[in-house]
Write a protein that holds these residues in place. Structure first.
Motif, mmCIF file in Angstrom:
data_model
loop_
_atom_site.group_PDB
_atom_site.id
_atom_site.type_symbol
_atom_site.label_atom_id
_atom_site.label_comp_id
_atom_site.label_asym_id
_atom_site.label_seq_id
_atom_site.Cartn_x
_atom_site.Cartn_y
_atom_site.Cartn_z
ATOM 1 N N ALA A 42 -4.173 0.018 -11.843
ATOM 2 C CA ALA A 42 -4.656 -1.158 -12.129
ATOM 3 C C ALA A 42 -5.495 -1.105 -13.505
ATOM 4 O O ALA A 42 -5.785 -1.920 -14.226
ATOM 5 C CB ALA A 42 -5.514 -1.769 -11.042
ATOM 6 N N VAL A 84 2.450 -11.484 1.985
ATOM 7 C CA VAL A 84 3.593 -11.703 1.049
ATOM 8 C C VAL A 84 3.466 -12.644 0.052
ATOM 9 O O VAL A 84 3.683 -12.567 -1.088
ATOM 10 C CB VAL A 84 4.797 -12.105 2.067
ATOM 11 C CG1 VAL A 84 5.936 -12.429 1.081
ATOM 12 C CG2 VAL A 84 5.201 -10.915 3.145
ATOM 13 N N ALA A 85 2.630 -13.571 0.402
ATOM 14 C CA ALA A 85 2.268 -14.734 -0.510
ATOM 15 C C ALA A 85 1.253 -14.353 -1.439
ATOM 16 O O ALA A 85 1.531 -14.877 -2.601
ATOM 17 C CB ALA A 85 1.848 -16.024 0.168
ATOM 18 N N LEU A 104 1.244 -11.139 -2.530
ATOM 19 C CA LEU A 104 1.732 -9.871 -3.089
ATOM 20 C C LEU A 104 2.426 -10.448 -4.450
ATOM 21 O O LEU A 104 2.838 -9.995 -5.511
ATOM 22 C CB LEU A 104 2.725 -9.168 -2.103
ATOM 23 C CG LEU A 104 2.042 -7.921 -1.553
ATOM 24 C CD1 LEU A 104 2.886 -7.265 -0.809
ATOM 25 C CD2 LEU A 104 1.940 -6.803 -2.871
ATOM 26 N N ILE A 105 3.469 -11.398 -3.953
ATOM 27 C CA ILE A 105 4.556 -11.811 -4.900
ATOM 28 C C ILE A 105 3.936 -12.101 -6.320
ATOM 29 O O ILE A 105 4.499 -11.853 -7.312
ATOM 30 C CB ILE A 105 5.481 -13.159 -4.183
ATOM 31 C CG1 ILE A 105 6.252 -12.497 -3.113
ATOM 32 C CG2 ILE A 105 6.342 -13.680 -5.272
ATOM 33 C CD1 ILE A 105 7.312 -11.473 -3.491
ATOM 34 N N ALA A 115 3.201 -8.965 -7.893
ATOM 35 C CA ALA A 115 4.255 -8.156 -8.178
ATOM 36 C C ALA A 115 5.063 -8.903 -9.738
ATOM 37 O O ALA A 115 5.478 -8.081 -10.468
ATOM 38 C CB ALA A 115 5.310 -8.199 -7.179
ATOM 39 N N ILE A 116 5.221 -10.075 -9.755
ATOM 40 C CA ILE A 116 5.999 -10.764 -10.719
ATOM 41 C C ILE A 116 4.985 -10.522 -12.070
ATOM 42 O O ILE A 116 5.328 -10.120 -13.147
ATOM 43 C CB ILE A 116 5.997 -12.215 -10.463
ATOM 44 C CG1 ILE A 116 6.891 -12.560 -9.391
ATOM 45 C CG2 ILE A 116 6.517 -12.899 -11.934
ATOM 46 C CD1 ILE A 116 8.360 -12.029 -9.369
ATOM 47 N N PRO A 137 -4.907 -6.455 -8.528
ATOM 48 C CA PRO A 137 -4.186 -5.860 -8.022
ATOM 49 C C PRO A 137 -4.466 -5.027 -6.812
ATOM 50 O O PRO A 137 -4.125 -4.712 -5.782
ATOM 51 C CB PRO A 137 -3.533 -5.138 -9.038
ATOM 52 C CG PRO A 137 -3.727 -5.566 -10.356
ATOM 53 C CD PRO A 137 -4.889 -6.335 -10.215
ATOM 54 N N VAL A 158 -3.584 -4.754 -2.907
ATOM 55 C CA VAL A 158 -3.092 -3.596 -2.339
ATOM 56 C C VAL A 158 -3.927 -3.122 -0.952
ATOM 57 O O VAL A 158 -3.455 -2.913 0.084
ATOM 58 C CB VAL A 158 -3.419 -2.140 -3.256
ATOM 59 C CG1 VAL A 158 -3.333 -0.920 -2.355
ATOM 60 C CG2 VAL A 158 -2.472 -2.237 -4.385
ATOM 61 N N PHE A 160 -2.759 -5.810 1.588
ATOM 62 C CA PHE A 160 -1.568 -5.277 2.115
ATOM 63 C C PHE A 160 -1.801 -4.035 3.273
ATOM 64 O O PHE A 160 -1.112 -3.913 4.269
ATOM 65 C CB PHE A 160 -0.641 -4.698 1.157
ATOM 66 C CG PHE A 160 0.707 -4.093 1.383
ATOM 67 C CD1 PHE A 160 1.603 -4.852 2.022
ATOM 68 C CD2 PHE A 160 1.160 -2.861 1.280
ATOM 69 C CE1 PHE A 160 2.949 -4.415 2.525
ATOM 70 C CE2 PHE A 160 2.390 -2.422 1.637
ATOM 71 C CZ PHE A 160 3.282 -3.382 2.210
ATOM 72 N N VAL A 190 10.801 -5.258 -4.664
ATOM 73 C CA VAL A 190 9.724 -5.854 -3.881
ATOM 74 C C VAL A 190 10.132 -6.838 -2.679
ATOM 75 O O VAL A 190 9.705 -6.491 -1.459
ATOM 76 C CB VAL A 190 8.533 -6.442 -4.674
ATOM 77 C CG1 VAL A 190 7.541 -6.941 -3.838
ATOM 78 C CG2 VAL A 190 7.940 -5.481 -5.680
ATOM 79 N N LEU A 211 9.737 -5.815 1.420
ATOM 80 C CA LEU A 211 9.189 -6.901 2.120
ATOM 81 C C LEU A 211 9.946 -7.601 3.172
ATOM 82 O O LEU A 211 9.649 -7.644 4.233
ATOM 83 C CB LEU A 211 8.395 -8.155 1.474
ATOM 84 C CG LEU A 211 7.456 -7.505 0.516
ATOM 85 C CD1 LEU A 211 6.648 -8.479 -0.516
ATOM 86 C CD2 LEU A 211 6.254 -7.017 1.235
ATOM 87 N N ILE A 232 9.281 -18.394 0.226
ATOM 88 C CA ILE A 232 8.248 -17.817 -0.757
ATOM 89 C C ILE A 232 8.926 -17.051 -1.914
ATOM 90 O O ILE A 232 8.756 -17.185 -3.045
ATOM 91 C CB ILE A 232 7.178 -16.858 -0.138
ATOM 92 C CG1 ILE A 232 6.237 -17.592 0.850
ATOM 93 C CG2 ILE A 232 6.567 -15.927 -1.358
ATOM 94 C CD1 ILE A 232 5.285 -16.677 1.449
#
Lengths: 364, 364, 364
Positions: free
Chosen positions: A156, B145-146, B148-149, B152-153, B315, B319, B322, C319, C323, C351
């Protein structure tokens, strides 16, 4: 001495002890014969680690269960520690980290998967102690978190990662050793009854007297240290000759050589439907290396190596350790195994091995 | 009023209410004494949140189980919401996000691990309601998940991440609130019998009349809002004085202050072998913050803050959330706990806290 | 032939077969009407895949259980394979990979979540075969590891990733096909009794004679191949007209069209409290695509496509697959489901769908 010879006669792996003097002779006469030295030293390390295990257990058996368990738990991966120390002294930090990561992955995937497969081919479904499996999986998960965090920070923000890496590594090393010690307290003392007793060698053996055990342990430790130095010196150059990448050598070859001694017990345990033994060796070794050997190496690097070593691993290795930990967590959750569970675990290992084998030399 | 005073006499944490007027006095007289104001406002927030919980439960107890459960579920983290709103109005989005992430991690690791440890020291093995633990772990996983996405994008394609971030954040916020509402419907209505009733304060207490409850709730909400403003203004500067990083302050200090009120109940529940209560508070608070407080803040930022806030977290925070979610999923799977399970969970928390403490100031 | 007509009369989805000749007519007369061709070809593919499934099962039913199971397992996703082959021949590797990733995610999240929801609305709690669910989750996990590794290597070291990608992809493809074959051996042969028999169509139906089954299978395969070509040509341009991103089209639209045929059986199974059937279809299809269709496409790309295709997916897709796999592993662990379990799984899918819908066109 008679007991020692008897042990040697009984265990074919110990016949490889003949290679120990050969290694020293060749190292003196032909120091540039790297490939030969690599093969010879690998062959010599295996019987030495077997002897180390037998000696540790003999001392452990005589000192009562609690102390004995403690001895087993701390000296069980002494060989890995000594090999890694030799690499540490040579300043080969990439090799040290690769062999630590490799030992975790090899034990938690290869030894576990092979045990499931070998046992599952003979028995339809095998059951084992879930509580024990879960403790080890939990310890492994903790170690994975400790290895993931420095990597994630460094990704990061590379500058921040580099700035905090030394302090963070020492702090993490201390936390891991504390967690490991409390885990021993838990499994040997407060919740002892939940753990199947996991003797590392076959039951029913007449143990050696303590004096022979201690003497063997001391002598073998010195021998392993000497042979390891030859091994570490030769392994990289031999790998180039064989066309292997350093990543593959550290992860797969060194890890397999260092862990070879425990494998026969794990595999024969699975064939005798004593899967607790196999799971205990596989996951116990993996968590011991992650929570004890790796942190001890970080702390020792302040005294032994040319510069301090941190806990920041190659990102690919971190991903592999993380996936290996998830695999064991998912697999050990049910407390049952079949041959196909073994196949799944081995396949994950094969994917890692293949990837490392194909990696170009400079990638790690 | 007599009941209020009685409650204050009985609960030592409420004696800290004396700091509330002190905060306002010092804020008027010495507005530049940041460190003092930080300490005083932190001390004043704790008893106010305790009072808020007692008042919420009194109202809840009188309005019947379903409505009461709903009240508890939505007002349970009112204090966190108000503190975050104060930071939102000040445009301190880094602090808002850090405190949201920190509250999730603190509840799911520190409160849970401490409860396991405190209970496990007294009782050999404790059992709790798996179904409830799994629901909360499932909700937490969804929130992860919400979060992370978008991260990640943004990592895979920074330009695309920035372009879609505002719309995506609003959409995710709506989805999370819908999931949270359905979760309440599930646990309070359709599958009620699967969930142990989890009273947030000790059982057997005589609850207040509704009027006192509602009055206290209204009054305390105003006080928390006022004190929070002082707290948010002073916390960053005080942190610099103490040599703490902003990441550490938001993640650890603000999260601990905001969640302090529920901890005594969670910990004493564990000591009384009522671990359902502890797990309910720990994971319930974590999932409530992730699925209700965080999305509400995103939506409110369109009306309250200087610019809209998105759900794209640092980020490192993603992590940690998660890993915290994975930890709770692995730990709550068995429905049993021991002291060592608590140690493992706390160790993960310590690793996070240490990393954040060492991070250089600009890294978050 | 009478049987074929009878089947068509009974199953309303088969009435869509009327669109098959329409597609070919429009493709000849108005080849530039992309939006119309996209809608028509999507409508024509659905009944063809239904017919394909009925034919496969008829042949399977006649050839004995072991061979039949094998046929079902390998031909079950023939339609997805043919559609992907059409895209492969057109060199549209982004679309091929998106549709493979989308089919995994759609089956493991949308079909599974919808089955849980539809069944859970009718029944309070439903139970299903854990062993079977775990096997499929394990296979999916293995495939995820295989897809994660090339991505992780490429991220850590782009040059190394590019260098080893072709060899690594072929190696991984072979490993996955071996694992898939062993999984069939396990579930159809050595541990057959642990798996509930999962007939893909409703029980009690009179199956067709083998000759009709084989004939239909051959004829329909040709038709699907022809219609797929129209579909693949028109889908991207039609998507632009509708304002959809290529990522959304591949992941969501193509995956839904390709998997449509199995959904009615999965959903009606859930409504009849035969959740084993639903879970078998959902996770079975997902793992089949991950461990059989995707590797076969990689290997076939050496003969069919303009250049070889590798297994390196868009990081966002990796990813999402990771998930989705974690979600199924967590959810199927308990062997029970409720409507809210379905909501959680569907929310994860929503999502993903929302994120892909919002992504700017060039991001994939």
């Amino acid at each position: 001495m008679k007991l020692l010879l008897e042990e040697i006669r009984r265990n074919p792996l110990l016949w490889l002890l003949a290679f120990v003097p050969v290694v020293f002779a060749v190292a003196q006469l032909k120091p540039e014969a790297h490939t030969l030295l690599f093969v010879l030293s690998a062959l010599a390390i295996v019987p030495l680690t077997v002897l180390m295990n037998v000696a540790t257990e003999s001392v452990a058996a005589k000192t009562g269960d609690a102390v004995g368990g403690l001895l087993n738990a701390t000296l069980g991966n002494l060989a890995e520690l000594i090999i890694a120390l030799a690499a540490l002294r040579a300043g080969q930090y990439v090799l040290v980290k690769a062999s630590v990561a490799g030992a975790i992955v090899t034990n938690s995937l290869f030894v576990l998967g092979m045990s499931f497969l070998l046992g599952g081919v003979k028995y339809h479904t095998q059951e084992y102690n879930r509580v024990s499996g879960r403790l080890q999986a939990g310890l492994l998960f903790l170690a994975t978190v400790a290895l993931l965090i420095p990597s994630a920070i460094a990704r990061a923000d590379p500058a921040a990662g580099a700035a905090i890496s030394p302090k963070l590594s020492v702090g993490l090393a201390v936390l891991l050793i504390v967690a490991y010690s409390l885990g021993i307290l838990f499994s040997l003392k407060t919740h002892r009854e939940s753990f199947a007793s996991v003797p590392h060698s076959g039951a029913g053996e007449a143990p050696w007297p303590v004096s022979l055990g201690l003497g063997t342990l001391a002598g073998v430790t010195v021998l392993v240290a000497l042979v390891s130095e030859v091994f570490v010196e030769s392994v990289q150059k031999a790998a180039e000759t064989f066309g292997m990448t350093p990543a593959f050598v550290g992860f797969i070859i060194v890890a397999l050589v260092g862990g070879m001694s425990a494998m026969p017990t794990a595999f024969s345990g699975a064939r005798k439907d004593r899967l607790d033994l196999s799971v205990g060796i596989a996951l116990g070794s993996a968590s011991q290396i992650a929570l004890f050997v790796a942190p001890v190496l970080v702390l020792l690097s302040y005294f032994v190596g040319p510069t301090p070593m941190d806990l920041q691993f190659w990102p690919g290795a971190v991903v592999m350790i993380f996936l290996a930990t998830l695999t064991t967590a998912l697999v050990t959750n049910s407390g049952r195994s079949t041959w196909f569970g073994g196949v799944l675990v081995l396949m994950v290992y094969l994917i890692f091995a293949m990837t490392l084998y194909l990696l170009p030399p400079r990638a790690q």
